[in-house]
Design a protein around this motif. Structure first.
Motif, PDB file in Angstrom:
ATOM      1  N   LEU A 273       0.807  -1.225   0.000  1.00 30.39           N
ATOM      2  CA  LEU A 273       0.000   0.000   0.000  1.00 30.39           C
ATOM      3  C   LEU A 273       0.838   1.273   0.000  1.00 30.39           C
ATOM      4  CD1 LEU A 273      -3.093  -0.330   2.325  1.00 30.39           C
ATOM      5  CD2 LEU A 273      -3.024   0.208  -0.109  1.00 30.39           C
ATOM      6  N   SER A 274       1.958   1.267   0.746  1.00 32.37           N
ATOM      7  CA  SER A 274       2.753   2.499   0.846  1.00 32.37           C
ATOM      8  C   SER A 274       3.264   2.933  -0.527  1.00 32.37           C
ATOM      9  CB  SER A 274       3.918   2.301   1.806  1.00 32.37           C
ATOM     10  OG  SER A 274       4.820   1.381   1.256  1.00 32.37           O
ATOM     11  N   GLN A 275       3.412   1.968  -1.433  1.00 35.56           N
ATOM     12  CA  GLN A 275       3.899   2.325  -2.769  1.00 35.56           C
ATOM     13  C   GLN A 275       2.876   3.159  -3.544  1.00 35.56           C
ATOM     14  OE1 GLN A 275       4.911  -1.828  -3.842  1.00 35.56           O
ATOM     15  NE2 GLN A 275       6.815  -0.959  -4.578  1.00 35.56           N
ATOM     16  N   ILE A 276       1.624   3.077  -3.153  1.00 38.62           N
ATOM     17  CA  ILE A 276       0.633   3.831  -3.918  1.00 38.62           C
ATOM     18  C   ILE A 276       0.052   4.994  -3.103  1.00 38.62           C
ATOM     19  CG2 ILE A 276       0.033   1.993  -5.536  1.00 38.62           C
ATOM     20  CD1 ILE A 276      -2.447   1.459  -3.772  1.00 38.62           C
ATOM     21  N   GLU A 277       0.758   5.385  -2.052  1.00 33.21           N
ATOM     22  CA  GLU A 277       0.346   6.558  -1.272  1.00 33.21           C
ATOM     23  C   GLU A 277       1.406   7.656  -1.378  1.00 33.21           C
ATOM     24  OE1 GLU A 277      -0.382   4.594   2.389  1.00 33.21           O
ATOM     25  OE2 GLU A 277      -2.404   4.019   1.776  1.00 33.21           O
ATOM     26  N   LYS A 278       1.028   8.899  -1.021  1.00 34.33           N
ATOM     27  CA  LYS A 278       1.937  10.037  -1.265  1.00 34.33           C
ATOM     28  C   LYS A 278       3.098  10.129  -0.282  1.00 34.33           C
ATOM     29  CE  LYS A 278      -1.269  13.181  -3.412  1.00 34.33           C
ATOM     30  NZ  LYS A 278      -2.206  14.189  -2.969  1.00 34.33           N
ATOM     31  N   GLY A 279       2.954   9.511   0.858  1.00 36.88           N
ATOM     32  CA  GLY A 279       4.044   9.450   1.818  1.00 36.88           C
ATOM     33  C   GLY A 279       4.600  10.812   2.214  1.00 36.88           C
ATOM     34  N   GLY A 280       3.730  11.790   2.461  1.00 31.42           N
ATOM     35  CA  GLY A 280       4.179  13.087   2.960  1.00 31.42           C
ATOM     36  C   GLY A 280       4.531  14.095   1.872  1.00 31.42           C
ATOM     37  N   PHE A 281       4.627  13.688   0.639  1.00 33.75           N
ATOM     38  CA  PHE A 281       4.909  14.631  -0.458  1.00 33.75           C
ATOM     39  C   PHE A 281       3.611  15.322  -0.884  1.00 33.75           C
ATOM     40  CE2 PHE A 281       8.558  11.889  -0.641  1.00 33.75           C
ATOM     41  CZ  PHE A 281       9.587  12.740  -1.030  1.00 33.75           C
ATOM     42  N   ASP A 282       3.761  16.529  -1.448  1.00 32.41           N
ATOM     43  CA  ASP A 282       2.570  17.256  -1.898  1.00 32.41           C
ATOM     44  C   ASP A 282       1.920  16.570  -3.096  1.00 32.41           C
ATOM     45  OD1 ASP A 282       2.908  19.095   0.025  1.00 32.41           O
ATOM     46  OD2 ASP A 282       3.872  20.603  -1.257  1.00 32.41           O
ATOM     47  N   HIS A 283       2.723  15.958  -3.906  1.00 34.75           N
ATOM     48  CA  HIS A 283       2.204  15.321  -5.126  1.00 34.75           C
ATOM     49  C   HIS A 283       2.915  13.991  -5.359  1.00 34.75           C
ATOM     50  CE1 HIS A 283       1.494  19.668  -5.954  1.00 34.75           C
ATOM     51  NE2 HIS A 283       0.314  19.194  -6.330  1.00 34.75           N
ATOM     52  N   PHE A 284       2.203  13.103  -6.057  1.00 33.85           N
ATOM     53  CA  PHE A 284       2.850  11.846  -6.446  1.00 33.85           C
ATOM     54  C   PHE A 284       4.059  12.125  -7.343  1.00 33.85           C
ATOM     55  CE2 PHE A 284      -1.260   9.848  -5.329  1.00 33.85           C
ATOM     56  CZ  PHE A 284      -0.770   8.829  -4.533  1.00 33.85           C
ATOM     57  N   MET A 285       3.930  13.150  -8.197  1.00 35.12           N
ATOM     58  CA  MET A 285       5.039  13.401  -9.128  1.00 35.12           C
ATOM     59  C   MET A 285       6.320  13.714  -8.357  1.00 35.12           C
ATOM     60  SD  MET A 285       5.336  16.096 -12.258  1.00 35.12           S
ATOM     61  CE  MET A 285       6.861  16.224 -13.196  1.00 35.12           C
ATOM     62  N   LEU A 286       6.195  14.546  -7.324  1.00 33.48           N
ATOM     63  CA  LEU A 286       7.397  14.899  -6.559  1.00 33.48           C
ATOM     64  C   LEU A 286       7.925  13.671  -5.816  1.00 33.48           C
ATOM     65  CD1 LEU A 286       9.239  17.266  -5.881  1.00 33.48           C
ATOM     66  CD2 LEU A 286       7.887  17.661  -3.832  1.00 33.48           C
ATOM     67  N   LYS A 287       7.001  12.902  -5.240  1.00 29.69           N
ATOM     68  CA  LYS A 287       7.415  11.679  -4.539  1.00 29.69           C
ATOM     69  C   LYS A 287       8.183  10.771  -5.510  1.00 29.69           C
ATOM     70  CE  LYS A 287       5.586   7.476  -2.463  1.00 29.69           C
ATOM     71  NZ  LYS A 287       4.727   6.423  -2.986  1.00 29.69           N
ATOM     72  N   GLU A 288       7.646  10.662  -6.710  1.00 32.21           N
ATOM     73  CA  GLU A 288       8.253   9.732  -7.677  1.00 32.21           C
ATOM     74  C   GLU A 288       9.605  10.242  -8.190  1.00 32.21           C
ATOM     75  OE1 GLU A 288       4.718   9.242 -10.026  1.00 32.21           O
ATOM     76  OE2 GLU A 288       3.867   7.877  -8.534  1.00 32.21           O
ATOM     77  N   ILE A 289       9.742  11.580  -8.274  1.00 36.00           N
ATOM     78  CA  ILE A 289      11.056  12.136  -8.648  1.00 36.00           C
ATOM     79  C   ILE A 289      12.060  11.813  -7.529  1.00 36.00           C
ATOM     80  CG2 ILE A 289      12.358  14.274  -9.037  1.00 36.00           C
ATOM     81  CD1 ILE A 289       9.814  15.450 -10.352  1.00 36.00           C
ATOM     82  N   PHE A 290      11.618  12.034  -6.309  1.00 38.81           N
ATOM     83  CA  PHE A 290      12.521  11.803  -5.166  1.00 38.81           C
ATOM     84  C   PHE A 290      12.826  10.322  -4.945  1.00 38.81           C
ATOM     85  CE2 PHE A 290      13.624  15.528  -2.498  1.00 38.81           C
ATOM     86  CZ  PHE A 290      13.130  16.515  -3.333  1.00 38.81           C
ATOM     87  N   GLU A 291      11.945   9.456  -5.419  1.00 37.03           N
ATOM     88  CA  GLU A 291      12.171   8.010  -5.242  1.00 37.03           C
ATOM     89  C   GLU A 291      13.260   7.469  -6.156  1.00 37.03           C
ATOM     90  OE1 GLU A 291       7.782   6.162  -4.060  1.00 37.03           O
ATOM     91  OE2 GLU A 291       8.450   6.157  -6.113  1.00 37.03           O
ATOM     92  N   GLN A 292      13.690   8.282  -7.125  1.00 39.03           N
ATOM     93  CA  GLN A 292      14.546   7.726  -8.173  1.00 39.03           C
ATOM     94  C   GLN A 292      15.880   7.119  -7.695  1.00 39.03           C
ATOM     95  OE1 GLN A 292      13.469   9.630 -12.332  1.00 39.03           O
ATOM     96  NE2 GLN A 292      13.469  11.184 -10.761  1.00 39.03           N
TER      97      GLN A 292
END
Ligand code: M6R
Length: 613
Positions: A243-262
Motif C-alpha cells: 500500500l505504501s507504494q501507492i500513497e503520497k508518503g508526505g509529499f505534496d504530489h505523487f510526481m514529486l514523490k516519484e522524482i525523489f524516489e529515483q
C-alpha cells in the motif's frame, strides 16, 4: 484510459468502489459514477469532474449494498459531462454497464438499435453497447452472460466491461479485449479493477483476465469462460506490491514523490542484475532470446511518449556499444504504415503501463510476421509483458503521477543493461569500457540523490523566474537530444506551456527564428563529447538575446558564464549522464506546474494509461 472498479462480497460495496476510484483516478478524471445492486434494484449515481464531486453528490444518499461497480472516465465519445458519465443503463433499466475502451462499430450498432426504437441519453459508444447487449438478452430470452457472449462477437474495438443485472443478485459479469482487467480473490469476496491498486488493501491474490475472456464474478465463485463458452482455469498470481507504494508518503504530489524516489528505483532496476564486484550483468529474460539476437539484422524499438524517448536514447547507446542497426518507431505510426518485418527482426517494446494500445497492437502485428518481441515494461503481468516472448521488468514500482518520471529513468537503466550485455555477448565492448560503465551505473543512485538534495531550491527559483513564459525551446546533442525531447514533453504536460525539443545543431535550420528576449532556451549542456559544440550553440542563442537556462556538470565554470541560469548535475559518463539531466528537467517542470497552481498529478486531458488508439 478510464478506471473501472467492482466489488462482490459482504462488505459495503460503495466505500470499496469509491476508494478504488480514487486510486484509479490517474487513468481519467473527466467524470465518475457508481452503481450498487441491492434487493434486485440498481442504484446509479454519476457526475462530471473528479471522484470528489461524485462523493459530495452521493453523501446524503442511501447507497448501501454489497455488490457494486464504479468508473472514472477519460472522454473518448462525447464531451465530459454528467450524461456521458458511466455507468449507463440500458433502455429497460434492468442492466447497467461501465466500459473502458472504444467500440469502433458503435455507429452501425446504434443505427440498428434506433431503428428498433431505442433511445439514447448520452453521446457514448458505451451506452450503445449496453443496449446492444440488452436487446440480445430480451430478444433471445437468454441470460445476460449469454447475451454478452453473443454481443461481443459482433463488437469491434477495445473494451473492459462490467455489468450488473437487476435479475441476477450478487453477480458482476465482466469481459475484456484490449484493455486491462484484474480480479482480486478474497475470502468470499472478489474485487475487480483496471489495475490491482483498488484491491491491494484486501488481497494479494489476483487473476489477470485475458482478451476474449468473460468472467462471472460472485462472492464465493469466479467462473472464467472464453467467448466460445468453454471454461478457462483462472491463473492466480501473487501481487508483489504494498500500500505504501501507492500513497503520497508526505509529499505534496505523487510526481514529486516519484522524482525523489529515483535513487531507490534506479537501484532497484539494476539490483540483482549487475554485479560490480564480479563485473557481470545477468538478464535471464535476455538469455532466453540471445539466439534470436544473434540472428537479428536490426533491432526495432517501439513505444509512445516518454517511453519512445527512452527508446531513442537506447538507439544511440545500443548502436554505440553493440554496433547493430537500431530503428526507433512511434508505435502508433509503426502499426499503421505496413512496415516490412521478418523473423529476423528483434523488437523491443518500451512501456511503463504495459497496456498502451498503440504499442500493444504494433507488437501483435509484428508477432504475426514472425518477429521476436522483447518487453521493457514496468507493470508486472500487464498485456505487453504477457504478449512478448521475453523481457525485463523495470522495477520502478507503481507510478501514479500521470507524467512519467521514475518509470523513464528505470527504462533507461534497463536499456543500458540490455546494451551492455549485448555488447559483451557480441564482443563489441572492451573489458575496460564494460567495467567503467558498470561502475558508472552503480553510482547513479547517489548522484540522483545529490540532485534532489542540493538542487531543489535553485530549480524552484528558476521555475519562479520563467513560469510566465509562453514558449520554451529545449536543445541537446547526441545522448542529450532525447533528454531535450523528454524535458519539453514534461513541461508541456505539467505546465501547459508550449515547449519544443530539438537537436541543438538543427536549431539553425529553422527554430532559431523563434529566438528573441522572451524565449527561454533550455540547453542540456553537460560535459560530454559534444560539449564544445553545444557551448557554441548557446552563444548563438545569446547573440540573439534568448534567455539561456543550462543543465551543466557540477564543477563546470564556463557554462555559468554564458547561461542566465544553471541547474547542476554531478559529472558522469556520457552514457549514464542523461539520467541525471532528466531528473533536473523533471524538477523544473514540476515546480513550474506548482508555481502555476496546476494539478501536476492529473494534468488536463491526459490519462496515465492510453488504452485507446
Ligand atoms: O505506459 P506507456 O509507457 O506505454 O505510456 C506511453 C505514453 O503514453 C506515456 O509515456 C506518456 O507520454 C506520459 N504521459 C509521459 O509523461
Amino acid at each position: 484510459m478510464c478506471g473501472i472498479v467492482g466489488y462482490v462480497g459482504s462488505k459495503d460495496a460503495y466505500s470499496i468502489v469509491i476508494d478504488g476510484l480514487k486510486k484509479l483516478e490517474y487513468r481519467g478524471y473527466d467524470s465518475a459514477g457508481v452503481a450498487i445492486l441491492k434487493d434486485n434494484k440498481i442504484k446509479l449515481f454519476k457526475k462530471e469532474g473528479r471522484v470528489a464531486n461524485l462523493e459530495a453528490m452521493v453523501a446524503e444518499e442511501d447507497i448501501t449494498g454489497t455488490v457494486g461497480m464504479g468508473h472514472t472516465r477519460w472522454a473518448t465519445h462525447g464531451e465530459p459531462c454528467d450524461k456521458n458519465a458511466h455507468p449507463h443503463y440500458s433502455n429497460s433499466k434492468q442492466i447497467a454497464l461501465i466500459h473502458n475502451g472504444i467500440i469502433e462499430n458503435y455507429a452501425q450498432l446504434k443505427k440498428e438499435l434506433v431503428a428498433k426504437g431505442y433511445e439514447f441519453h448520452s453521446d457514448t459508444d458505451s451506452e450503445v453497447l449496453v443496449n446492444f447487449i440488452d436487446d440480445i438478452r430480451i430478444n433471445n430470452g437468454c441470460t445476460l452472460e449469454e447475451a454478452v457472449r453473443i454481443a461481443l462477437k459482433r463488437v469491434t474495438g477495445a473494451y473492459v466491461i462490467l455489468l450488473l443485472d437487476e435479475s441476477v443478485p450478487n453477480t458482476i459479469i465482466a469481459a475484456r479485449k484490449g484493455s486491462p482487467l484484474v480480479i482480486g480473490i478474497g475470502q468470499n469476496e472478489h474485487f475487480l479493477g483496471s489495475d490491482a491498486s483498488p484491491m491491494l488493501a484486501y488481497t494479494k491474490e489476483v487473476v489477470y483476465i485475458n482478451d476474449y475472456e468473460l468472467a462471472i464474478v460472485k462472492p464465493d465463485e469466479l467462473i472464467l469462460k472464453n467467448l466460445g463458452n468453454e471454461t478457462v482455469t483462472p491463473f492466480v498470481q501473487k501481487l508483489d506490491m504494498n500500500l505504501s507504494q501507492i500513497e503520497k508518503g508526505g509529499f505534496d504530489h505523487f510526481m514529486l514523490k516519484e522524482i525523489f524516489e529515483q535513487p531507490s528505483t534506479i537501484f532497484d532496476s539494476f539490483r540483482g542484475r549487475m554485479d560490480v564486484e564480479k563485473n557481470t550483468i545477468t538478464l535471464s529474460g535476455m538469455d532466453a532470446v540471445l539466439d534470436k539476437l544473434d540472428a537479428a539484422q536490426r533491432i526495432i524499438i517501439v513505444g509512445c511518449g516518454t517511453s519512445w524517448h527512452a527508446g531513442l536514447l537506447a538507439e544511440y547507446i545500443i548502436e554505440e556499444l553493440c554496433r547493430i542497426n537500431v530503428e526507433v518507431e512511434y508505435a502508433s505510426e509503426f502499426r499503421y504504415r505496413n512496415p516490412i518485418i521478418t523473423d529476423k527482426d528483434f523488437i523491443i517494446a518500451v512501456s511503463q503501463s504495459g497496456e498502451t494500445a498503440d504499442t500493444l497492437v504494433a507488437l501483435e502485428n509484428a508477432k504475426e510476421q514472425g518477429a521476436t518481441l522483447f518487453g521493457i515494461v514496468n507493470v508486472v503481468g500487464s498485456s505487453i509483458a504477457r504478449l512478448t516472448h521475453a523481457g525485463m521488468y523495470t522495477h520502478a514500482g507503481p507510478e501514479i503521477g500521470v507524467a512519467s518520471t521514475k518509470a523513464f529513468t528505470a527504462q533507461v537503466v534497463a536499456l543500458i543493461l540490455f546494451a551492455l550485455k549485448l555488447a559483451k555477448h557480441r564482443g563489441t565492448i572492451s573489458d575496460e569500457r564494460f567495467a567503467e560503465l558498470v561502475n558508472e551505473l552503480n553510482v547513479v543512485p547517489e548522484k540522483v540523490e545529490w540532485i534532489v538534495q542540493n538542487q531543489v531550491e535553485n530549480i524552484k527559483a528558476i521555475a519562479t523566474k520563467y513560469q510566465e513564459a509562453n514558449d520554451f525551446l529545449y536543445l541537446g546533442r547526441g545522448y542529450n537530444f532525447p533528454i531535450a525531447l523528454e524535458g519539453a514533453l514534461k513541461l508541456k504536460e505539467i505546465s501547459y506551456i508550449h515547449a519544443e525539443g530539438y537537436p541543438a545543431a538543427e536549431m539553425k535550420h529553422g527554430p532559431i527564428a523563434l529566438v528573441d528576449e522572451t524565449l527561454p532556451v533550455v540547453f542540456v549542456a553537460t560535459k560530454d563529447r559534444y560539449h564544445e559544440k553545444i557551448v557554441s550553440n548557446m552563444q548563438e542563442i545569446k547573440a540573439r538575446k534568448g534567455m539561456l537556462i543550462a543543465v551543466a556538470s557540477e564543477g563546470d565554470t564556463h557554462t555559468p558564464e554564458i547561461a542566465d541560469d544553471v541547474m547542476f548535475v554531478p559529472d558522469a559518463d556520457e552514457i549514464v549522464g542523461p539520467i541525471l539531466s532528466t531528473v533536473a528537467l523533471q524538477l523544473l517542470s514540476y515546480y513550474i506546474g506548482v508555481e502555476k497552481d496546476l494539478d501536476v498529478d492529473k494534468p488536463r486531458n491526459l490519462a496515465k494509461s492510453v488504452t485507446v488508439e
